[in-house]
Design a protein around this motif. Structure first.
Motif, short mmCIF file in Angstrom:
data_model
loop_
_atom_site.label_atom_id
_atom_site.label_comp_id
_atom_site.label_asym_id
_atom_site.label_seq_id
_atom_site.Cartn_x
_atom_site.Cartn_y
_atom_site.Cartn_z
N VAL A 33 0.73 14.63 17.19
CA VAL A 33 1.37 13.33 17.08
C VAL A 33 2.80 13.39 17.60
CG1 VAL A 33 2.14 11.54 15.45
CG2 VAL A 33 -0.05 12.71 15.10
N GLU A 34 3.50 14.47 17.25
CA GLU A 34 4.91 14.57 17.63
C GLU A 34 5.33 16.03 17.70
OE1 GLU A 34 9.18 12.57 16.31
OE2 GLU A 34 7.40 12.24 15.08
N ASP A 35 6.15 16.33 18.68
CA ASP A 35 6.75 17.66 18.82
C ASP A 35 8.15 17.43 19.39
OD1 ASP A 35 7.53 20.26 19.23
OD2 ASP A 35 5.84 20.79 20.52
N ALA A 36 9.11 17.28 18.50
CA ALA A 36 10.46 16.92 18.91
C ALA A 36 11.47 17.97 18.46
CB ALA A 36 10.83 15.56 18.31
N PRO A 37 12.36 18.38 19.38
CA PRO A 37 13.40 19.32 18.99
C PRO A 37 14.39 18.67 18.03
CG PRO A 37 13.75 18.56 21.24
CD PRO A 37 12.46 17.96 20.78
N ARG A 38 14.95 19.50 17.15
CA ARG A 38 15.96 19.04 16.19
C ARG A 38 17.27 19.73 16.50
NH1 ARG A 38 14.16 16.05 11.61
NH2 ARG A 38 15.99 16.96 10.72
N PRO A 39 18.39 19.13 16.13
CA PRO A 39 19.71 19.71 16.45
C PRO A 39 19.92 21.14 15.94
CG PRO A 39 19.95 17.47 15.62
CD PRO A 39 18.51 17.85 15.44
N ASP A 40 19.24 21.50 14.85
CA ASP A 40 19.43 22.84 14.28
C ASP A 40 18.57 23.91 14.95
OD1 ASP A 40 16.89 22.27 13.32
OD2 ASP A 40 17.42 22.52 11.20
N MET B 200 0.85 -1.19 0.00
CA MET B 200 0.00 0.00 0.00
C MET B 200 0.88 1.23 0.00
SD MET B 200 -2.82 1.29 2.74
CE MET B 200 -1.75 2.15 3.88
N ARG B 201 0.48 2.23 -0.75
CA ARG B 201 1.17 3.52 -0.76
C ARG B 201 0.18 4.60 -0.40
NH1 ARG B 201 4.59 3.80 -6.20
NH2 ARG B 201 4.30 5.95 -5.65
N ARG B 202 0.66 5.59 0.34
CA ARG B 202 -0.19 6.73 0.71
C ARG B 202 0.71 7.90 1.02
NH1 ARG B 202 -0.82 7.97 6.26
NH2 ARG B 202 0.30 6.53 7.60
N ILE B 203 0.17 9.09 0.94
CA ILE B 203 0.89 10.27 1.37
C ILE B 203 0.78 10.33 2.88
CG2 ILE B 203 0.98 12.79 1.31
CD1 ILE B 203 -0.05 12.60 -1.59
N ALA B 204 1.91 10.31 3.57
CA ALA B 204 1.91 10.27 5.03
C ALA B 204 1.87 11.65 5.63
CB ALA B 204 3.15 9.53 5.52
N LEU B 205 2.63 12.60 5.07
CA LEU B 205 2.71 13.96 5.60
C LEU B 205 2.70 14.96 4.47
CD1 LEU B 205 5.64 13.65 8.19
CD2 LEU B 205 3.21 13.86 8.71
N VAL B 206 2.15 16.14 4.77
CA VAL B 206 2.22 17.30 3.89
C VAL B 206 2.77 18.44 4.73
CG1 VAL B 206 0.87 18.95 2.55
CG2 VAL B 206 0.26 16.53 2.50
N THR B 207 3.76 19.14 4.21
CA THR B 207 4.36 20.25 4.95
C THR B 207 3.50 21.49 4.84
OG1 THR B 207 6.59 19.41 4.61
CG2 THR B 207 6.39 21.75 5.14
N LEU B 208 3.26 22.12 5.96
CA LEU B 208 2.56 23.40 6.02
C LEU B 208 3.51 24.39 6.68
CD1 LEU B 208 -0.19 24.81 5.51
CD2 LEU B 208 -0.73 24.32 7.88
N VAL C 77 0.81 17.07 13.26
CA VAL C 77 -0.57 16.98 13.72
C VAL C 77 -1.36 16.21 12.68
CG1 VAL C 77 -0.49 19.13 15.06
CG2 VAL C 77 -1.21 19.21 12.68
N GLU C 78 -2.44 15.59 13.13
CA GLU C 78 -3.31 14.91 12.18
C GLU C 78 -4.74 14.94 12.68
OE1 GLU C 78 -2.73 10.23 13.35
OE2 GLU C 78 -1.43 11.08 11.82
N PRO C 79 -5.70 14.94 11.75
CA PRO C 79 -7.10 15.06 12.13
C PRO C 79 -7.70 13.77 12.67
CG PRO C 79 -6.90 15.00 9.75
CD PRO C 79 -5.50 15.05 10.31
N ASP C 80 -7.14 12.63 12.32
CA ASP C 80 -7.72 11.34 12.67
C ASP C 80 -7.08 10.80 13.94
OD1 ASP C 80 -8.74 8.78 12.84
OD2 ASP C 80 -8.35 8.29 10.75
N ALA C 81 -7.84 10.66 14.99
CA ALA C 81 -7.32 10.19 16.27
C ALA C 81 -6.75 8.78 16.18
CB ALA C 81 -8.40 10.25 17.35
N ARG C 82 -7.17 8.02 15.17
CA ARG C 82 -6.69 6.65 15.02
C ARG C 82 -5.34 6.59 14.31
NH1 ARG C 82 -11.47 4.69 11.63
NH2 ARG C 82 -11.02 6.75 10.89
N GLY C 83 -4.89 7.72 13.77
CA GLY C 83 -3.61 7.74 13.09
C GLY C 83 -3.62 7.12 11.71
N THR C 84 -4.77 7.12 11.05
CA THR C 84 -4.87 6.46 9.75
C THR C 84 -4.89 7.43 8.58
OG1 THR C 84 -7.29 6.43 9.92
CG2 THR C 84 -6.10 4.47 10.70
N GLY C 85 -4.79 8.73 8.86
CA GLY C 85 -4.87 9.70 7.77
C GLY C 85 -3.54 10.37 7.50
N THR C 86 -3.57 11.31 6.60
CA THR C 86 -2.40 12.10 6.28
C THR C 86 -2.20 13.15 7.36
OG1 THR C 86 -2.78 11.78 3.92
CG2 THR C 86 -1.38 13.63 4.54
#
Length: 130
Positions: free
Chosen positions: A30-37, A1-9, A44-53
């Motif tokens: 879903v995630e808020d993680a600091p990056r080295p830079d 299966m292929r799907r678009i997982a993330l879209v950058t805003l 963030v995602e609209p579906d609480a089940r984690g099945t959407g983009t």
């Protein structure tokens, strides 16, 4: 299966974007993680089940990216939020201060109304027909 997982805003500020998408639109952080830079990986995602983009909320870097905040689709509707209960979500979003640019309308493909996010990007809230 292929799907678009993330879209950058591209956003101005991580925390105000998280508040809007989580509080006003009801998305799940879903995630808020600091990056080295010094940036953050914020999803963030609209579906609480984690099945959407999901949306990757990326803080603008430089004038070129900052100029695109709020106009990622050139003034067109660029994002489509599907719902299984238009009336419920429209009422909740309106109460949370989301700006709708039109009254709900019924089209052959479903019930829809255009709203804008905190930066001005246009979205459809859409309950598909059938």
């Amino acid at each position: 299966m292929r799907r678009i997982a993330l879209v950058t805003l591209v956003v101005d500020d991580y925390d105000e974007a998280i508040r809007f998408y989580a509080d006003a639109l009801g998305f799940r952080l879903v995630e808020d993680a600091p990056r080295p830079d010094g940036s953050r990986w914020v999803v963030v995602e609209p579906d609480a089940r984690g099945t959407g983009t999901g949306l990757l909320l990326a803080r603008a870097k430089g004038d070129g990216q900052a100029a695109r905040v709020g106009d990622q689709a050139g003034g067109r509707v660029g994002f489509f939020l599907h719902t299984d209960d238009f009336a419920r979500d429209h009422a909740r979003m309106t109460a949370a201060g989301v700006t709708f640019l039109e009254d709900p309308r019924h089209e052959p493909y479903g019930t829809v109304a255009v709203f804008q996010d905190l930066y001005g990007n246009r979205w459809d809230l859409l309950q598909p027909a059938g």
